[in-house]
Each structure stands twice: as structure tokens, then as C-alpha cells.
Design a protein around this motif. Sequence first.
Motif, PDB file in Angstrom:
ATOM      1  N   ALA A  97      41.863  34.783  39.019  1.00  0.00           N
ATOM      2  CA  ALA A  97      42.154  35.102  40.422  1.00  0.00           C
ATOM      3  C   ALA A  97      41.146  36.116  40.959  1.00  0.00           C
ATOM      4  O   ALA A  97      40.685  36.012  42.104  1.00  0.00           O
ATOM      5  N   LEU A  98      40.768  37.072  40.119  1.00  0.00           N
ATOM      6  CA  LEU A  98      39.808  38.089  40.538  1.00  0.00           C
ATOM      7  C   LEU A  98      38.422  37.504  40.740  1.00  0.00           C
ATOM      8  O   LEU A  98      37.632  38.007  41.530  1.00  0.00           O
ATOM      9  N   ARG A  99      38.129  36.426  40.040  1.00  0.00           N
ATOM     10  CA  ARG A  99      36.812  35.791  40.138  1.00  0.00           C
ATOM     11  C   ARG A  99      36.699  34.833  41.323  1.00  0.00           C
ATOM     12  O   ARG A  99      35.609  34.391  41.674  1.00  0.00           O
ATOM     13  N   ARG A 100      37.827  34.498  41.915  1.00  0.00           N
ATOM     14  CA  ARG A 100      37.870  33.390  42.864  1.00  0.00           C
ATOM     15  C   ARG A 100      37.019  33.584  44.098  1.00  0.00           C
ATOM     16  O   ARG A 100      36.456  32.629  44.618  1.00  0.00           O
ATOM     17  N   GLN A 101      36.956  34.807  44.595  1.00  0.00           N
ATOM     18  CA  GLN A 101      36.281  35.020  45.879  1.00  0.00           C
ATOM     19  C   GLN A 101      34.813  35.400  45.723  1.00  0.00           C
ATOM     20  O   GLN A 101      34.213  35.955  46.630  1.00  0.00           O
ATOM     21  N   LEU A 113      37.208  42.453  47.484  1.00  0.00           N
ATOM     22  CA  LEU A 113      36.802  43.847  47.282  1.00  0.00           C
ATOM     23  C   LEU A 113      35.839  43.975  46.106  1.00  0.00           C
ATOM     24  O   LEU A 113      34.768  44.586  46.215  1.00  0.00           O
ATOM     25  N   HIS A 114      36.201  43.369  44.950  1.00  0.00           N
ATOM     26  CA  HIS A 114      35.378  43.502  43.746  1.00  0.00           C
ATOM     27  C   HIS A 114      34.041  42.809  43.898  1.00  0.00           C
ATOM     28  O   HIS A 114      33.033  43.247  43.334  1.00  0.00           O
ATOM     29  N   LYS A 130      46.986  34.058  42.482  1.00  0.00           N
ATOM     30  CA  LYS A 130      45.775  33.690  43.212  1.00  0.00           C
ATOM     31  C   LYS A 130      45.736  34.324  44.595  1.00  0.00           C
ATOM     32  O   LYS A 130      44.776  34.986  44.967  1.00  0.00           O
ATOM     33  N   ASN A 131      46.789  34.148  45.364  1.00  0.00           N
ATOM     34  CA  ASN A 131      46.808  34.694  46.723  1.00  0.00           C
ATOM     35  C   ASN A 131      47.097  36.192  46.755  1.00  0.00           C
ATOM     36  O   ASN A 131      46.556  36.914  47.586  1.00  0.00           O
ATOM     37  N   THR A 132      47.932  36.638  45.807  1.00  0.00           N
ATOM     38  CA  THR A 132      48.221  38.082  45.722  1.00  0.00           C
ATOM     39  C   THR A 132      46.923  38.858  45.551  1.00  0.00           C
ATOM     40  O   THR A 132      46.773  39.963  46.073  1.00  0.00           O
ATOM     41  N   TYR A 133      45.965  38.257  44.818  1.00  0.00           N
ATOM     42  CA  TYR A 133      44.727  38.960  44.487  1.00  0.00           C
ATOM     43  C   TYR A 133      43.536  38.612  45.390  1.00  0.00           C
ATOM     44  O   TYR A 133      42.432  39.059  45.147  1.00  0.00           O
ATOM     45  N   ALA A 134      43.785  37.826  46.442  1.00  0.00           N
ATOM     46  CA  ALA A 134      42.654  37.369  47.268  1.00  0.00           C
ATOM     47  C   ALA A 134      41.836  38.550  47.798  1.00  0.00           C
ATOM     48  O   ALA A 134      40.610  38.583  47.683  1.00  0.00           O
ATOM     49  N   VAL A 175      31.037  44.021  41.301  1.00  0.00           N
ATOM     50  CA  VAL A 175      31.293  44.046  39.857  1.00  0.00           C
ATOM     51  C   VAL A 175      31.016  42.668  39.268  1.00  0.00           C
ATOM     52  O   VAL A 175      31.549  41.673  39.752  1.00  0.00           O
ATOM     53  N   ASP A 176      30.194  42.607  38.229  1.00  0.00           N
ATOM     54  CA  ASP A 176      29.977  41.349  37.505  1.00  0.00           C
ATOM     55  C   ASP A 176      31.314  40.922  36.902  1.00  0.00           C
ATOM     56  O   ASP A 176      31.906  41.678  36.133  1.00  0.00           O
TER      57      ASP A 176
END
Lengths: 143, 147
Positions: B141-145, B92-93, B83-87, B99-100
Motif C-alpha cells: 500500500a505504501l508503494r502504490r502511489q 507523502l513518502h 490500500k486506501n487508508t494509506y493513499a 523514500v526508496d
Amino acid sequence: MSLSANDKATVKAFWAKISPKADDIGNEALSRMLYVYPQTKTYFSHWSDLSPNSAPVRKHGKKIIAGIGLAVEKIDDLFAGLLTLSELHAFQLRVDPANFRILSHNILVVLAMLFPDDFTPEAHLAMDKFLARLALALSDKYR
Amino acid sequence: MVVWTDQERACIQDIFSKLNYEDAGPKALQRALIVYPWTQRYFASFGNLYNAEAIMSNPKVAAHGIVVLHGLDRAMKNMDDIKNTYAELSVLHSEKLHVDPDNFRLLADCLTIVIAATMGSSFTADVQAAWQKFLAVVVSALRRQYH
């Protein structure tokens, strides 16, 4: 996302290649679906054994893959060709159609495993479209 | 908090240790662009994506496939806090690349298929379950932000 003439030809050619292993494909795909997506087991609570490769799973895998073989034959008119199966799934089995996508995914994974050289991106595209169309035809009578 | 069993950890480490990033990455991205052609919308600057042959020989696609796999490598090395590694990657995405997030699942499915093809019968149901759980955590994790 309807099937082009090229899609249909690709599906038929690929199916001809893989149909000798049809029963294995059915068993593997169903086994994996039940194992990796445990919510799908809810439809089979009447079976004695839901573990991968068990007798009920093998038997049912055969039935499913035979249905797919039928769909390949009826590829030019899936909705008419799968009418009886659609009524079965709609009125008796009442499987939530979301599960068709899950089973389709597992079929594709098994195809990749068993036929790594033949399951090219083009074959993958045609089979994915075909299975999606099949699922649509199967859920046609739901409401 | 994601709980990983020892067996799941071992499975994921094992897959990555055997994976050729320079092969699997490009193959997965090529498949996504071919099987789900609407994903090409994000790669207008990559040049010729006109047909399967063009996509499979496009050097920018190949390079980007490798980038994606190295991103997954980071998740594998930080399995207890993806989760945090990918914040930052998530921001960015969402904010820059727009990106959808549904596309993450499509690429994940294509990568699963590439790995199944590479591993053959050693891609057992257990391995598939662990792998798909890992990808589900990555996608989440990629969807979180996204706001």
C-alpha cells in the motif's frame, strides 16, 4: 559489504553462545521457511512430511546449521571454505539464490526469539552481514 | 482485494493488543538505522546517529519510531482497506520524503525481529505467517502511489 574484524569477532562470540541450541535453531528456521514461504517447499517434494518440526525437517535443519557452523570456522575465507558446498548447491541442488535470503531472514527471527537479550542490534548487524556473505560464497559457483 | 482468514485477523489484533508501541516502535527504527545504516540518509535532521549507542539514545529516533507504529495501528484498524487508508501516506513518502520503497521492507523486517524477541515462543510459525502477510500488504500500500 565485507566483514570487518569486529564483525567476525561478534559473529564468533555470538555463535559460541548459541551453538548449544544449534539443532533447535536449524529446525525452527527451516520449519518456518517452509511454512511462511510455501514456494520453498518446491525443493523438498521428495520428503514424506514438510510440516514444521517433522522428522525430515529436523534432520535437514541439523545439516544446514552444521553448514553454518562450518562457515563460522572458515569466516576468514568463506569462498575457499565453502567451495564444496557451493559446488553442491550450484550443480546438484540448484537452489535459486533468492532463497538464501529467505532462509537467512528466518534464522534471524529464530535468533531473536530464542536469544532476545543477546541478539542486540550489533549482533543482528554482524549476523545479517555474515549470512549475506555466506549466501554469496554459496552461490559463487553458480555461473 | 486482500482476503483475511478469521485466524489471521485474530493473530494481528492479538499482536497489537500485546504490543507496547512506545517500546517496539523505537526499537524497530533503531535496529533499521543500525543494521541497514544507509537508511540514515532520510534522518539527517535527527542529529547524532554516529554509532549504535547514539542511535539508541536519540530522542528523535525514539519519537519517530512511535509515529511509525501508530501508522501501523491505523492499518490494523482498517485491515480490509489498507490500500486506501494509506493513499495519502504513500504520496507523502513518495512526493515529499522521497523514500526508496525498498526501505519499507527493511524496517518491516526489523519490526518482525523486535516482535519475535518480545513474544518469544508464542511467535509461532502461524503467527509469523499472518504478521508477515500484514506487513507485506502495508508495504504494498505504501508503494502504490510511487510513479
